[in-house]
Design a protein around this motif. Sequence first.
Motif, PDB file in Angstrom:
ATOM      1  N   UNK A 181       0.810  -1.234   0.000  1.00  0.00           N
ATOM      2  CA  UNK A 181       0.000   0.000   0.000  1.00  0.00           C
ATOM      3  C   UNK A 181       0.835   1.272   0.000  1.00  0.00           C
ATOM      4  N   UNK A 182       1.949   1.260   0.735  1.00  0.00           N
ATOM      5  CA  UNK A 182       2.811   2.452   0.732  1.00  0.00           C
ATOM      6  C   UNK A 182       3.389   2.711  -0.660  1.00  0.00           C
ATOM      7  N   UNK A 183       3.847   1.649  -1.317  1.00  0.00           N
ATOM      8  CA  UNK A 183       4.381   1.810  -2.662  1.00  0.00           C
ATOM      9  C   UNK A 183       3.314   2.326  -3.624  1.00  0.00           C
ATOM     10  N   UNK A 184       2.105   1.778  -3.523  1.00  0.00           N
ATOM     11  CA  UNK A 184       1.024   2.209  -4.412  1.00  0.00           C
ATOM     12  C   UNK A 184       0.715   3.693  -4.199  1.00  0.00           C
ATOM     13  N   UNK A 185       0.624   4.120  -2.957  1.00  0.00           N
ATOM     14  CA  UNK A 185       0.288   5.518  -2.665  1.00  0.00           C
ATOM     15  C   UNK A 185       1.315   6.471  -3.265  1.00  0.00           C
ATOM     16  N   UNK A 186       2.587   6.198  -3.033  1.00  0.00           N
ATOM     17  CA  UNK A 186       3.620   7.119  -3.528  1.00  0.00           C
ATOM     18  C   UNK A 186       3.809   7.004  -5.039  1.00  0.00           C
ATOM     19  N   UNK A 187       3.542   5.829  -5.621  1.00  0.00           N
ATOM     20  CA  UNK A 187       3.584   5.732  -7.075  1.00  0.00           C
ATOM     21  C   UNK A 187       2.486   6.566  -7.716  1.00  0.00           C
ATOM     22  N   UNK A 188       1.314   6.599  -7.096  1.00  0.00           N
ATOM     23  CA  UNK A 188       0.228   7.424  -7.619  1.00  0.00           C
ATOM     24  C   UNK A 188       0.491   8.907  -7.401  1.00  0.00           C
ATOM     25  N   UNK A 189       0.967   9.255  -6.224  1.00  0.00           N
ATOM     26  CA  UNK A 189       1.172  10.672  -5.891  1.00  0.00           C
ATOM     27  C   UNK A 189       2.328  11.286  -6.673  1.00  0.00           C
ATOM     28  N   UNK A 190       3.415  10.534  -6.810  1.00  0.00           N
ATOM     29  CA  UNK A 190       4.636  11.075  -7.434  1.00  0.00           C
ATOM     30  C   UNK A 190       4.910  10.427  -8.789  1.00  0.00           C
TER      31      UNK A 190
END
Length: 356
Positions: free
Chosen positions: A170-179
Amino acid sequence: MINYIKQWYNRKFSDPNAVTLFLLLVFTVAIIVFFGSLMAPILIAVALAYLLDWPVMRFMSIGMSRLAATIVTFTLFIALAVVVFFTLIPLVWQQSTTLITELPDMVTNLQVWLHKLPELFPTIVDQNQINELMQGLKRRVVGMGEQLLTLSLNSLVNVVTIMVYLIVVPLLVFFMLKDRDELMSHFSRLLPSNRQLISQVGQEMNLQIMNYIRGKAIEVVVVTVVTFFTFFLFELRYALLLSILVGLSVLIPYIGAAVVTLPVLLVALFQFGPSATFAWIAVAYLIIQALDGNLLVPILFSEAVSLNPVYIIAAVVIFGGIWGFWGVFFAIPLASLVKAVLTAWSSGIEEQRASP
């Protein structure tokens, strides 16, 4: 022979862009082969990021910032995952354990029905054939039991791995979407200056992978829901478990549908016997598979590269043997990648010949 090889080499590798594309492919394949298992969390995160990027873009189109759109999409996704985890997973687990305990009885009943075939069709079916078939089936059931025992012994390790995935992915998904834009900019800086063919292939594959993952997610949900209501109307046991298996089978083109047919027909035969209800369930299941392949898939993957079924099956076998589950899951995009690379390579060489 040597002159022919030299001519082929000069023709294919005279363009620096072609050399750069070739080296990047070799490096990528080496990373996948040797470190594929370690990259599993990243691959899961990339697949989910591609899936969730579409709602993020829709929220941004109505005036939301990328950060706000990412937070809303990510929150909805986590809420849906929690609901599925606490509602469907316990039911599926219960039906799976019950089905495993009843599997020996199913095999016994199947053996009784098969032994009647030589009496009904003496010129077609022989008793020795039935005995060999049942021996092979019993060996597979014993092997399945050993695998389940090994799985239970390694359950602690699996639980730890799942817990790590539940935190890291989930952390990877969030930052991949945001950045996303920043990460793509960083990746482009790593590429050499001679990257014309890489950009051409990358743009095409980005569209292909996005359409494929989104289309597969919709296909899995639609096939699962339709199959569940069909089995529920026939009052078939383990309807939820079997419908999920049928839905997940679409991830493996052609082969998945053939594999999942056996448990569906076996459960129906065990419950209803060789009756009209069993025949109607088999017909309904075949209709679902036909509608999926001839109606749903063309609608969902209308923008995808058309590939011959021979190429798709070969991609499933080859990439699945190299990369396991992820090779099977990304078989169609990888086959499309091979086609895009060959097309870009040939077009780049033809343009270089025409430029002088």
